[in-house]
Design a protein around this motif. Structure first.
Motif, short mmCIF file in Angstrom:
data_model
loop_
_atom_site.label_atom_id
_atom_site.label_comp_id
_atom_site.label_asym_id
_atom_site.label_seq_id
_atom_site.Cartn_x
_atom_site.Cartn_y
_atom_site.Cartn_z
N LEU A 122 7.79 3.39 -12.39
CA LEU A 122 8.75 2.82 -12.75
C LEU A 122 9.00 4.26 -13.91
O LEU A 122 8.75 4.37 -14.34
N HIS A 123 10.37 3.36 -13.26
CA HIS A 123 11.19 5.24 -14.08
C HIS A 123 11.98 3.65 -14.82
O HIS A 123 12.42 3.12 -14.28
N ASP A 143 16.34 6.43 -2.59
CA ASP A 143 16.28 5.51 -2.14
C ASP A 143 15.50 4.52 -2.77
O ASP A 143 14.40 3.92 -3.54
N LEU A 144 15.67 4.98 -4.77
CA LEU A 144 14.91 4.32 -5.48
C LEU A 144 15.29 2.71 -5.18
O LEU A 144 16.28 2.31 -5.64
N ALA A 145 14.61 1.62 -5.36
CA ALA A 145 14.46 0.17 -5.93
C ALA A 145 15.47 0.22 -6.78
O ALA A 145 14.50 1.07 -8.21
N VAL A 146 15.93 -0.48 -7.35
CA VAL A 146 16.65 -1.02 -9.12
C VAL A 146 16.17 -2.40 -9.21
O VAL A 146 16.42 -2.92 -8.84
N PRO A 198 0.94 -1.32 -0.52
CA PRO A 198 0.44 -0.27 -0.06
C PRO A 198 0.35 1.41 -0.38
O PRO A 198 0.63 2.10 0.76
N MET A 199 1.86 1.25 -0.53
CA MET A 199 2.88 2.29 -0.27
C MET A 199 3.44 2.91 -1.85
O MET A 199 3.04 1.62 -2.99
N PRO A 200 3.35 3.86 -2.35
CA PRO A 200 3.88 3.93 -3.87
C PRO A 200 4.83 3.62 -4.60
O PRO A 200 5.92 3.71 -3.83
N MET A 201 4.71 2.35 -5.17
CA MET A 201 6.32 1.47 -5.87
C MET A 201 7.11 2.99 -6.49
O MET A 201 6.69 4.12 -6.99
#
Ligand code: ADP
Ligand code: MG
Length: 662
Positions: A394-395, A412-415, A265-268
């Motif tokens: 999604l970037h 802190d973006l997940a990669v 429930p958190m923005p990806m």
């Protein structure tokens, strides 16, 4: 303060400096030397050894200036000391003719090659440029290193005005020098250790500002919520079946990570990295369809109209098979109908440019946003897409960034990484030839055309404005049509074409009604024509490594063996860095490897391109070497998130700069 406060800087010099990214005195003070001269004693001319760096001192006996082909000039001077004489050569510095007249005392640093001394730097009078540890600056053809050096020296008069925002407790704890002392040592170190200490103080500053900015953004984000999506369902199953190929393990892995994010429930906030042609779009569409099957909307934002249109073609052809409704929204397709479709939710997927984020565009229920080539957007634009809503985002980037850098720049973006392209693809064969042999390159290109394949020819990049680029490209296309490409169907693609014309051109090329697309770098991203199997890049030495790699990715998209032929200017006109870039491209097609190489050649600062936000402005950091420093900056930033004062102002200024740039 503006750079023209320095005596002797007028409008034309100012423009040249601006092209090197130097606009203020502070920019000059922070212009990091690319290298320092190694310490060397002076060598007697008679004892010079081939291919060994040396310093010599002597008197000019005679000199000649020769203009060779094109703009190349060669200045030669016979220099003598007590032991003997040697011919010293300089390329492209015609003004030396009036400066190094017979009888002048000179000191030279360089290397004996064949029978001539190739000069790297020289001094008349006191040794400055040739001295041990003298800085060597990144320069440009129009502004050679000695000019840059002279300007930096003058700028040092202003060094006292440079503020030092680092809290003194930190300086004491880590025994860091004052900022202004660091700047002086950067440009005039007494040893390499001193230069390195200075660099790391300056690197610490920029990392700290960056980490503070990121920490603040992240704190804001923690507070937002996004509805979790239900598990993957029937629509994406049909999507997989509709694809004409199986997804690779890398793609599957990325999809699994995305599914994990969407379930929360958190923005990806995920970065999908993968080289050109690695198959990111397929993954992106998967994410968009997850929104659709949840009864909500997806949006895909691309940085240019060409790219948005290309994506739309891909997305729409798949979506129509699945019964999913999409619209294309760019500044040239802005209509009431598209708006209404998006606002009512009738359009389930919207593909577009930043037109998507204009105020009038309201989504009924945006759940997943994909931002392609995200580094081309300013922070503001990316923010606007998600403003007032908090979609899963999604970037995507095809500029592979070494992981450490990604973590730093994107915080802190997940990669997720698609590290390998689909297997059936053959690596592109790359060759580099100089201009004298360009006719061979074209012969090869014509062989492909005769075999029913298509080709790209990329025009040199000389002009400054988009309009003059377009004009030059037109002239070049006409010249080719009369010469090397006579009898073939040639189309011209540049950034000044009207969108409708560009769309038509791309459609004709795709439909094989054209054999060759002559283009400026606008084909850099997104264009996907598998039948195009060969590309010639003219004056390839003028392009950056990342751009060349992106360009090359336009071929090799089908099962056929593809070729990329880099045609450069004559070897003696090339800088060392240009030679290294071209060699690196020939040596590998691995984007990550090239990115690392680029990092070494250019330094981190430029890696992401000047259009990138201030976030990428790492002038002093060497990420691979500075991991410890990065950790220290992160830790310091955590403690300082809420601190006010000069440091906080600097963070705000930096991030505001970013917004202005956008
Ligand atoms: P990227 O966006 O990463 O540059 P694309 O998604 O445009 O790459 O994919 C490049 C090409 O490869 C497209 O023509 C696409 O259809 C094809 N492709 C993607 N995934 C696969 C796969 N798993 N197997 C075969 N071809 C694929
Ligand atoms: Mg793509």
């Amino acid at each position: 303060m503006g750079i023209d406060a320095i005596a002797g800087v007028g409008p034309s010099l100012r423009a040249k400096l601006a092209r090197l990214g130097l606009r203020t005195i502070r920019d000059l003070l922070e212009h990091r030397p690319r290298d320092y001269q190694r310490p060397l004693g002076e060598t007697a001319i008679a004892r010079l050894r081939i291919e060994e760096e040396a310093a010599i001192a002597g008197v000019v006996r005679s000199a000649t200036l020769r203009r060779a082909r094109g703009r190349l000039t060669i200045f030669k001077a016979i220099v003598e000391d007590d032991s003997g004489g040697v011919t010293a050569t300089w390329f492209n510095q015609p003004w030396l003719e009036t400066k190094l007249t017979p009888g002048t005392h000179v000191r030279l640093r360089g290397m004996l090659r064949r029978h001539e001394f190739n000069v790297k730097s020289y001094d008349v009078g006191d040794a400055a440029a040739t001295a041990d540890f003298a800085p060597v600056y990144p320069a440009s053809e129009e502004l050679p290193a000695p000019r840059v050096r002279a300007l930096v020296e003058r700028a040092l008069a202003w060094v006292r005005d440079v503020p030092d925002s680092l809290p003194s407790t930190l300086k004491e704890r880590d025994s860091l020098p004052l900022r202004r002392d660091a700047l002086v040592a950067l440009h005039a170190p007494r040893s390499l250790e001193e230069a390195e200490l200075a660099r790391s103080r300056l690197a610490f500053d920029e990392l700290l500002v960056l980490q503070l900015g990121i920490a603040r953004v992240a704190r804001g984000r923690d507070e937002s919520v996004a509805p979790a999506l239900a598990e993957a369902g029937e629509l994406v199953t049909r999507y997989r079946e509709a694809l004409p190929f199986r997804l690779t393990d890398h793609q599957e892995h990325a999809i699994a990570e995305i599914d994990g994010d969407l379930a929360r429930p958190m923005p990806m906030q995920r970065l999908l990295q993968g080289d050109v042609g690695s198959g990111k779009t397929v993954v992106a569409l998967y994410a968009l369809l997850r929104a659709v099957e949840g009864g909500r909307q997806g949006a895909l934002m691309a940085p240019t109209e060409t790219l948005a249109e290309q994506h739309f073609l891909t997305v729409e052809s798949l979506c129509s098979q699945l019964g999913v409704r999409c619209v294309l929204l760019t500044s040239s397709t802005l209509t009431k109908d598209t708006h209404a479709a998006i606002a009512s939710g009738d359009a389930q997927i919207a593909v577009g440019t930043h037109a998507l984020i204009q105020e009038q565009v309201e989504f009924a229920d945006l759940a997943v946003a994909v931002v392609d080539e995200q580094h081309r957007f300013g922070v503001e634009q990316r923010k606007a897409l998600v403003a007032g809503r908090s979609p899963h985002t999604l970037h995507m980037t095809a500029t592979p960034i070494p992981r450490t850098l990604a973590l730093t720049v994107y915080g802190d973006l997940a990669v997720s990484e698609i590290a390998e392209p689909p297997a059936m693809r053959k690596p592109i064969v790359t060759a580099w030839v100089t201009a004298e042999r360009s006719s061979e390159a074209y012969r090869r290109l014509r062989r492909h055309l005769d075999a029913g394949r298509q080709a790209y020819v990329v025009c040199p990049l000389i002009e400054e404005s988009e309009t003059s680029v377009a004009r030059a490209a037109e002239a070049e296309a006409e010249r080719l049509q009369r010469g090397e490409l006579k009898g073939y169907r040639v189309g011209l693609l540049h950034g000044r074409l009207r969108p409708a014309d560009r769309r038509e051109l791309m459609a004709r090329f795709k439909a094989r009604e054209l054999d060759v697309l002559v283009a400026t770098t606008v084909i850099e991203v997104g264009v996907d024509v598998p039948n195009a199997t060969i590309m010639i890049v003219q004056e390839a030495d003028r392009f950056g490594l990342a751009t060349l790699h992106q360009l090359r990715g336009r071929v090799g998209r089908g099962a056929e063996q593809s070729y990329c032929l880099l045609v450069s200017r004559p070897r003696e006109e090339l800088t060392d860095a240009a030679v290294e870039r071209l060699e690196a491209l020939v040596a590998t097609t691995d984007g990550f490897e090239l990115a690392e190489r680029d990092l070494e050649l250019r330094g981190e600062g430029e890696l992401l391109g000047t259009r990138q936000s201030g976030l990428s402005d790492l002038k002093f950091t060497r990420l691979r070497a500075d991991r410890k420093l990065l950790e220290r900056a992160r830790e310091a930033a955590r403690a300082l998130v809420d601190v006010d004062g000069p440091l906080s102002d600097e963070v705000e200024a930096k991030f505001a700069e970013t917004e202005v740039a956008a």
